[in-house]
Design a protein around this motif. Structure first.
Motif, mmCIF file in Angstrom:
data_model
loop_
_atom_site.group_PDB
_atom_site.id
_atom_site.type_symbol
_atom_site.label_atom_id
_atom_site.label_comp_id
_atom_site.label_asym_id
_atom_site.label_seq_id
_atom_site.Cartn_x
_atom_site.Cartn_y
_atom_site.Cartn_z
ATOM 1 N N THR A 48 22.543 59.014 -26.155
ATOM 2 C CA THR A 48 21.918 58.853 -24.835
ATOM 3 C C THR A 48 22.821 58.046 -23.923
ATOM 4 O OG1 THR A 48 19.713 58.972 -25.793
ATOM 5 C CG2 THR A 48 19.894 57.922 -23.644
ATOM 6 N N VAL A 51 17.703 52.814 -27.389
ATOM 7 C CA VAL A 51 18.069 54.201 -27.104
ATOM 8 C C VAL A 51 19.113 54.594 -28.152
ATOM 9 C CG1 VAL A 51 17.669 53.963 -24.616
ATOM 10 C CG2 VAL A 51 19.944 53.548 -25.542
ATOM 11 N N THR A 52 19.520 55.846 -28.137
ATOM 12 C CA THR A 52 20.549 56.268 -29.087
ATOM 13 C C THR A 52 21.925 56.171 -28.435
ATOM 14 O OG1 THR A 52 20.591 58.586 -28.443
ATOM 15 C CG2 THR A 52 18.915 57.933 -30.050
ATOM 16 N N GLN A 88 12.083 55.669 -15.488
ATOM 17 C CA GLN A 88 11.638 56.954 -16.017
ATOM 18 C C GLN A 88 10.131 56.970 -16.270
ATOM 19 O OE1 GLN A 88 14.418 57.524 -19.330
ATOM 20 N NE2 GLN A 88 15.035 59.429 -18.352
ATOM 21 N N ALA A 101 22.953 50.194 -28.006
ATOM 22 C CA ALA A 101 21.886 51.156 -28.281
ATOM 23 C C ALA A 101 20.706 50.467 -28.950
ATOM 24 C CB ALA A 101 22.423 52.275 -29.166
ATOM 25 N N TYR A 126 25.571 60.098 -22.847
ATOM 26 C CA TYR A 126 25.054 61.087 -21.896
ATOM 27 C C TYR A 126 24.906 60.466 -20.513
ATOM 28 C CZ TYR A 126 21.742 64.195 -19.606
ATOM 29 O OH TYR A 126 21.106 65.000 -18.719
ATOM 30 N N TYR A 127 24.360 59.272 -20.453
ATOM 31 C CA TYR A 127 24.208 58.584 -19.174
ATOM 32 C C TYR A 127 25.572 58.337 -18.539
ATOM 33 C CZ TYR A 127 19.261 57.666 -20.153
ATOM 34 O OH TYR A 127 17.920 57.793 -20.407
ATOM 35 N N LYS A 150 15.052 53.236 -18.241
ATOM 36 C CA LYS A 150 13.884 53.626 -19.036
ATOM 37 C C LYS A 150 12.599 53.345 -18.274
ATOM 38 C CE LYS A 150 15.863 55.545 -22.204
ATOM 39 N NZ LYS A 150 15.678 56.997 -22.188
#
Lengths: 146, 146
Positions: free
Chosen positions: A20, A16-17, A58, A11, A23-24, A55
């Motif tokens: 996250t 990112v956290t 995105q 992370a 979640y991915y 990222k």
DNA sequence: GTAAACCCTGAGGTTGGCTTGAGAGTCACC
DNA sequence: GGTGACTCTCAAGCCAACCTCAGGGTTTAC
């Protein structure tokens, strides 16, 4: 063989956290290289690359679903170029439209603002509704007619 | 005194759904003029105006919360001009930024697409990941550095 | 008088991309 | 061996602007 990363380290490196990352994983966008008996996830350096790619994609307006699509195709050993190119074309078209619409809205707002610059404030006891609001309505009606 | 409208009639005149009208009521954006014993809502013509205003403000990027704010200020008998002007200024600034960002992304995508035009498809057995993806990463890194 | 068309409330669902929280296990350092 | 930092799972919450559904009551047209 390089040292494997725990989720927190990954992370940090990918900015990112941990939530996250998990979640991915739930979306099958990023799986840990291995999972220890205690349940801890361990990642290799490719995970960093992959996260950065996500990222970056995105920022190009790719949704996670689209990114997933790209990964899926690649996983099947096929070249993703065609898919990526198609997606890019769509993005460009969508951005073009977005820009046009935003520009139109901005122009509208500016016209509107200019037409107000010299106008005094409403006298509250004078107007039923704010004259600017009325003006908005009229301006918009005119614009809609175009 | 004109005929009052039932919610369905109002919806038709303002080109929204009845559900939307009730939703707006729940946000205190639009109250019926009166409510009959059977619970039916009745609206006057101003409701049409108000709904149209809401829709128009929305096309100007106003959120329902912001529209609410405008209505609130007006309800207190104060002129809303100052607030509306401020909101408009914010919207213009936001749109400007949005346009810039969208343009930058579009340019990025186009550069990217151009640089690929002449390139053959990856040979799946050749590349670890799609070369285009790699290119994205590199392109983005370069762009981020700017 | 009956059936279609309308109205009601209240709760839950949608989309996307996460974030937060609860409750509990694990690890690293002193 | 304790304590603080880390990890786990599963569930729910968040944002905005609605939409949909269930299970009723009411009105209107024929």
């Amino acid at each position: 063989m390089k040292k494997l990363l725990k989720i927190g380290e990954l992370a940090k490196q990918a900015h990112v956290t941990v939530a996250t990352i998990r979640y991915y994983e739930s979306l099958h966008l990023l799986e840990p290289m291995s999972k220890a008996e205690n349940g801890y996830r361990y990642y290799d350096d490719e995970a960093v690359t992959r996260l950065l790619f996500i990222k970056q994609a995105q920022t190009l307006q790719f949704s996670l679903a689209e990114i997933q699509q790209v990964f899926d195709v690649r996983k099947q050993g096929e070249p993703v170029c065609t898919l990526v190119k198609t997606l890019i074309d769509c993005k460009i078209a969508a951005l073009e439209q977005e820009i046009q619409q935003a520009t139109a809205r901005k122009t509208m707002l500016e016209t509107y603002r200019t037409s107000w610059a010299a106008r005094p404030l409403d006298n509250p006891s004078d107007v039923k509704v704010c004259s600017l609001i009325e003006e908005v309505r009229l301006t918009l009606n005119r614009l809609e007619a175009i």
